[in-house]
Design a protein around this motif. Structure first.
Motif, PDB file in Angstrom:
ATOM      1  N   LEU A 102       0.833  -1.203   0.000  1.00 26.85           N
ATOM      2  CA  LEU A 102       0.000   0.000   0.000  1.00 26.85           C
ATOM      3  C   LEU A 102       0.866   1.251   0.000  1.00 26.85           C
ATOM      4  O   LEU A 102       0.636   2.188  -0.782  1.00 26.85           O
ATOM      5  CB  LEU A 102      -0.918  -0.011   1.226  1.00 26.85           C
ATOM      6  N   ALA A 106       1.125   3.966  -3.070  1.00 25.80           N
ATOM      7  CA  ALA A 106       0.658   5.314  -2.737  1.00 25.80           C
ATOM      8  C   ALA A 106       1.766   6.346  -2.938  1.00 25.80           C
ATOM      9  O   ALA A 106       1.528   7.438  -3.483  1.00 25.80           O
ATOM     10  CB  ALA A 106       0.152   5.352  -1.300  1.00 25.80           C
ATOM     11  N   THR A 197      -5.316   3.322  -1.362  1.00 27.50           N
ATOM     12  CA  THR A 197      -4.181   3.959  -2.045  1.00 27.50           C
ATOM     13  C   THR A 197      -4.501   5.398  -2.403  1.00 27.50           C
ATOM     14  O   THR A 197      -3.674   6.298  -2.220  1.00 27.50           O
ATOM     15  CB  THR A 197      -3.818   3.169  -3.319  1.00 27.50           C
TER      16      THR A 197
END
Length: 326
Positions: A102, A106, A197
């Motif tokens: 994640l 991101a 995200t």
């Protein structure tokens, strides 16, 4: 470049060792792993408490416990958990595997957006486009991470209800059962990552785009960029090879320094979307006074922050060769 990289690597080693000491001492002095056991009613026999104390190495002096814990780390042993059947090593690695996919996605999206928006805002300074980017940048900066994550989750639920099927996943990091093989499992994981995200990326992008804009403006007004333009170089080449490369150095610094904030933001985001990642692992460990689990979480986070700052130091040498020779 090799000598520069080795110097940075050697500097990181004592920092990492110091972080292990701070993490262990901080964890050992702030929580008692026997709290859950001592709070039972009726209370357990003294012999049970003594055996548990020995299993958790609480009968050893503090510095001896630290040394044994440090030696165990080199063998992949993060220490005993308050849950005797839990292998901390495999559990914390599995949880961080969920979290870092994640964080990686991101940060990648946030960096790409920050560079694009920051460069366009600097080139189009004081235009409607610049004001629009500035407005949305400050809007995302003003949003608390938990509130923005909840808004996105509610929007995803409303969208699913509107279309009559589950298009956006709002709970969990993956489905319990997915038929169709490895590709189906991969797409299922990606589907669960969409909303978390976006939540984590937009909040990071907002601050980074402002830094990139300010850095780009400073570079565009520098003498060497004016000289390059005066020599007849194409605007695109000047922007790409001369201006952008130098303007990325402050963004690299900010990104490396913000990794700790992004990890803490991931803890909040995972809690909202009910992921079984490192965030929920930390919260469970705190509730259970699981000292070694907390120390494992803090140590892995500290290690990644140190490694990320090491990568940033190496990128300085790539972006500006003068740094490696200084």
């Amino acid at each position: 470049m090799l000598a520069y990289a080795l110097r940075r690597l050697l500097i990181s080693v004592p920092i990492l060792i110091a972080s292990t000491f701070i993490v262990f001492i901080g964890g050992a002095l702030t929580a008692n792993p026997l709290n859950q056991l001592q709070a039972r009613n009726p209370p357990p026999p003294p012999r049970v408490l003594e055996l548990e104390r020995q299993r958790l190495n609480l009968d050893e002096p503090l510095l001896e416990r630290y040394w044994n814990w440090l030696i165990g780390l080199f063998q992949g042993d993060f220490g005993p958990s308050v849950h005797s059947n839990l292998d901390l090593g495999s559990e914390v690695i599995a949880r961080f595997g969920v979290t870092f996919r994640l964080i990686f996605l991101a940060m990648l999206i946030a960096l790409i957006l920050a560079i694009i928006v920051g460069v366009i805002s600097a080139v189009k300074q004081y235009t409607k486009l610049d004001y629009t980017f500035t407005f949305f940048g400050f809007l995302f900066l003003a949003m608390p991470s938990f509130w923005f994550a909840i808004l996105l989750k509610e929007a995803g639920i409303s969208f699913n209800n509107a279309v009559g099927e589950q298009v956006l996943y709002t709970i969990g990091d993956s489905s319990v059962y997915v038929a169709g093989g490895a590709w189906a499992e991969f797409t299922d994981v990606l589907g669960h990552m969409v909303l978390p995200t976006i939540s984590l990326a937009l909040l990071s992008f907002a601050a980074w785009s402002r830094f990139q804009r300010a850095s780009m403006l400073e570079v565009l007004n520098s003498d060497y960029v004016r000289l390059a333009r005066a020599k007849g170089l194409r605007r695109g080449k000047v922007m790409r090879k001369h201006a952008l490369r130098t303007a990325l150095i402050p963004l690299t610094t900010v990104t490396a320094l913000d990794l700790g904030a992004i990890i803490s933001g991931a803890v909040v985001t995972e809690n909202v979307y009910q992921w079984r990642g490192a965030g929920s692992f930390l919260l469970e460990s705190i509730r259970n006074d699981d000292v070694y689990a907390i120390q494992a979480w803090l140590l892995i986070s500290a290690t990644f922050i140190i490694l990320f700052n090491l990568v940033a130091d190496l990128l300085y040498g790539v972006l500006d060769p003068r740094i490696r020779y200084a």
